[in-house]
Design a protein around this motif. Structure first.
Motif, PDB file in Angstrom:
ATOM      1  N   ILE A  10       1.467 -21.415  -9.993  1.00  0.00           N
ATOM      2  CA  ILE A  10       1.995 -20.213 -10.653  1.00  0.00           C
ATOM      3  C   ILE A  10       1.528 -20.164 -12.107  1.00  0.00           C
ATOM      4  N   LEU A  11       1.566 -21.294 -12.772  1.00  0.00           N
ATOM      5  CA  LEU A  11       1.115 -21.361 -14.160  1.00  0.00           C
ATOM      6  C   LEU A  11      -0.368 -21.028 -14.277  1.00  0.00           C
ATOM      7  N   ALA A  12      -1.177 -21.537 -13.358  1.00  0.00           N
ATOM      8  CA  ALA A  12      -2.618 -21.270 -13.387  1.00  0.00           C
ATOM      9  C   ALA A  12      -2.900 -19.784 -13.158  1.00  0.00           C
ATOM     10  N   VAL A  13      -2.221 -19.168 -12.193  1.00  0.00           N
ATOM     11  CA  VAL A  13      -2.423 -17.735 -11.923  1.00  0.00           C
ATOM     12  C   VAL A  13      -1.962 -16.917 -13.121  1.00  0.00           C
ATOM     13  N   TRP A  14      -0.844 -17.289 -13.712  1.00  0.00           N
ATOM     14  CA  TRP A  14      -0.314 -16.569 -14.875  1.00  0.00           C
ATOM     15  C   TRP A  14      -1.285 -16.643 -16.053  1.00  0.00           C
ATOM     16  N   ILE A  15      -1.803 -17.822 -16.343  1.00  0.00           N
ATOM     17  CA  ILE A  15      -2.747 -17.984 -17.457  1.00  0.00           C
ATOM     18  C   ILE A  15      -4.037 -17.219 -17.183  1.00  0.00           C
ATOM     19  N   TYR A  16      -4.536 -17.302 -15.952  1.00  0.00           N
ATOM     20  CA  TYR A  16      -5.767 -16.591 -15.613  1.00  0.00           C
ATOM     21  C   TYR A  16      -5.586 -15.081 -15.775  1.00  0.00           C
ATOM     22  N   ALA A  17      -4.478 -14.536 -15.291  1.00  0.00           N
ATOM     23  CA  ALA A  17      -4.225 -13.096 -15.409  1.00  0.00           C
ATOM     24  C   ALA A  17      -4.096 -12.690 -16.867  1.00  0.00           C
ATOM     25  N   LEU A  22      -6.577  -9.958 -21.460  1.00  0.00           N
ATOM     26  CA  LEU A  22      -6.984  -9.929 -22.869  1.00  0.00           C
ATOM     27  C   LEU A  22      -8.485  -9.694 -23.032  1.00  0.00           C
ATOM     28  N   ASN A  23      -9.293 -10.195 -22.116  1.00  0.00           N
ATOM     29  CA  ASN A  23     -10.747 -10.062 -22.215  1.00  0.00           C
ATOM     30  C   ASN A  23     -11.281  -8.751 -21.648  1.00  0.00           C
ATOM     31  N   THR A  24     -10.448  -7.992 -20.963  1.00  0.00           N
ATOM     32  CA  THR A  24     -10.881  -6.724 -20.390  1.00  0.00           C
ATOM     33  C   THR A  24     -10.902  -5.647 -21.477  1.00  0.00           C
ATOM     34  N   PRO A  25     -12.013  -4.907 -21.605  1.00  0.00           N
ATOM     35  CA  PRO A  25     -12.056  -3.832 -22.601  1.00  0.00           C
ATOM     36  C   PRO A  25     -10.990  -2.768 -22.323  1.00  0.00           C
ATOM     37  N   GLU A  26     -10.464  -2.195 -23.389  1.00  0.00           N
ATOM     38  CA  GLU A  26      -9.370  -1.212 -23.291  1.00  0.00           C
ATOM     39  C   GLU A  26      -9.736  -0.035 -22.400  1.00  0.00           C
ATOM     40  N   ASN A  27     -10.980   0.426 -22.466  1.00  0.00           N
ATOM     41  CA  ASN A  27     -11.363   1.618 -21.702  1.00  0.00           C
ATOM     42  C   ASN A  27     -11.561   1.335 -20.208  1.00  0.00           C
ATOM     43  N   GLU A  28     -11.538   0.074 -19.788  1.00  0.00           N
ATOM     44  CA  GLU A  28     -11.703  -0.250 -18.370  1.00  0.00           C
ATOM     45  C   GLU A  28     -10.383  -0.565 -17.671  1.00  0.00           C
ATOM     46  N   VAL A  29      -9.301  -0.699 -18.422  1.00  0.00           N
ATOM     47  CA  VAL A  29      -7.993  -1.012 -17.831  1.00  0.00           C
ATOM     48  C   VAL A  29      -7.471   0.221 -17.107  1.00  0.00           C
ATOM     49  N   ARG A  30      -6.938   0.011 -15.916  1.00  0.00           N
ATOM     50  CA  ARG A  30      -6.463   1.133 -15.107  1.00  0.00           C
ATOM     51  C   ARG A  30      -4.957   1.303 -15.222  1.00  0.00           C
ATOM     52  N   ILE A  41       2.557  -8.863 -17.786  1.00  0.00           N
ATOM     53  CA  ILE A  41       2.136 -10.203 -17.359  1.00  0.00           C
ATOM     54  C   ILE A  41       3.005 -11.270 -18.009  1.00  0.00           C
ATOM     55  N   LEU A  42       3.308 -11.094 -19.293  1.00  0.00           N
ATOM     56  CA  LEU A  42       4.142 -12.083 -19.987  1.00  0.00           C
ATOM     57  C   LEU A  42       5.575 -12.097 -19.464  1.00  0.00           C
ATOM     58  N   LEU A  43       6.155 -10.927 -19.243  1.00  0.00           N
ATOM     59  CA  LEU A  43       7.562 -10.853 -18.835  1.00  0.00           C
ATOM     60  C   LEU A  43       7.796 -11.261 -17.379  1.00  0.00           C
ATOM     61  N   LEU A  52       0.255 -10.432 -10.249  1.00  0.00           N
ATOM     62  CA  LEU A  52      -0.158  -9.728  -9.026  1.00  0.00           C
ATOM     63  C   LEU A  52      -0.334  -8.234  -9.283  1.00  0.00           C
ATOM     64  N   ALA A  53       0.554  -7.643 -10.070  1.00  0.00           N
ATOM     65  CA  ALA A  53       0.404  -6.227 -10.410  1.00  0.00           C
ATOM     66  C   ALA A  53      -0.896  -6.005 -11.184  1.00  0.00           C
ATOM     67  N   TRP A  54      -1.218  -6.909 -12.089  1.00  0.00           N
ATOM     68  CA  TRP A  54      -2.468  -6.787 -12.858  1.00  0.00           C
ATOM     69  C   TRP A  54      -3.679  -6.839 -11.932  1.00  0.00           C
ATOM     70  N   PHE A  55      -3.693  -7.823 -11.014  1.00  0.00           N
ATOM     71  CA  PHE A  55      -4.847  -7.962 -10.125  1.00  0.00           C
ATOM     72  C   PHE A  55      -4.983  -6.793  -9.163  1.00  0.00           C
ATOM     73  N   LEU A  56      -3.864  -6.244  -8.702  1.00  0.00           N
ATOM     74  CA  LEU A  56      -3.922  -5.179  -7.709  1.00  0.00           C
ATOM     75  C   LEU A  56      -4.061  -3.785  -8.314  1.00  0.00           C
ATOM     76  N   VAL A  57      -3.457  -3.550  -9.475  1.00  0.00           N
ATOM     77  CA  VAL A  57      -3.393  -2.187 -10.007  1.00  0.00           C
ATOM     78  C   VAL A  57      -4.146  -2.028 -11.327  1.00  0.00           C
ATOM     79  N   GLY A  58      -3.990  -2.950 -12.256  1.00  0.00           N
ATOM     80  CA  GLY A  58      -4.509  -2.739 -13.599  1.00  0.00           C
ATOM     81  C   GLY A  58      -5.916  -3.201 -13.845  1.00  0.00           C
ATOM     82  N   ARG A  59      -6.346  -4.211 -13.125  1.00  0.00           N
ATOM     83  CA  ARG A  59      -7.667  -4.789 -13.365  1.00  0.00           C
ATOM     84  C   ARG A  59      -8.756  -3.825 -12.920  1.00  0.00           C
ATOM     85  N   PRO A  60      -9.828  -3.703 -13.710  1.00  0.00           N
ATOM     86  CA  PRO A  60     -10.912  -2.803 -13.296  1.00  0.00           C
ATOM     87  C   PRO A  60     -11.623  -3.347 -12.072  1.00  0.00           C
ATOM     88  N   ARG A  61     -12.125  -2.439 -11.285  1.00  0.00           N
ATOM     89  CA  ARG A  61     -12.880  -2.846 -10.110  1.00  0.00           C
ATOM     90  C   ARG A  61     -14.238  -3.339 -10.553  1.00  0.00           C
TER      91      ARG A  61
END
Length: 113
Positions: A10-17, A22-30, A41-43, A52-61
């Protein structure tokens, strides 16, 4: 050691997300602004809902199929069809000629002129 494995995963997935967000450009976030995704992600990272919400919904394809209908998504273009690539080749050739001291403007006129 085995009893700590779920916590470490859980810690590894949380840190990776978190780092991925943080490394994703603002204009690519969905869907939401980038700052909102960081807070989600923090809360909700301890129960994996935020990551999981970040990987499924927010992360750019990353790998969009070629027939994608949205024009803002990038498509792969062959180098010989890419005008930017062809322009860069011309610029490289001009730079090489300038460095060598030759070029069309430095060629002597024909003998009969």
């Amino acid at each position: 050691m085995i009893r700590y494995l779920p916590f470490l995963l859980i810690l590894a997935v949380w840190i990776y997300a978190f780092v991925d967000c943080l490394n994703t450009p603002e204009n690519e976030v969905r869907k939401l602004p980038k700052l909102a995704w960081v807070f989600i992600i923090l809360l909700f990272g301890q129960v994996l809902l935020g990551p999981l919400a970040w990987f499924l919904v927010g992360r750019p394809r990353r790998n969009v199929p070629y027939g994608a209908t949205r024009p803002q998504e990038r498509r792969w273009v062959a180098p010989d069809d890419n005008p930017e690539f062809l322009k860069s080749l011309g610029e490289e050739e001009q730079e090489r000629r300038r460095r060598e001291g030759g070029g069309p403007e430095d060629t002597p006129p024909p003998a009969g002129a």
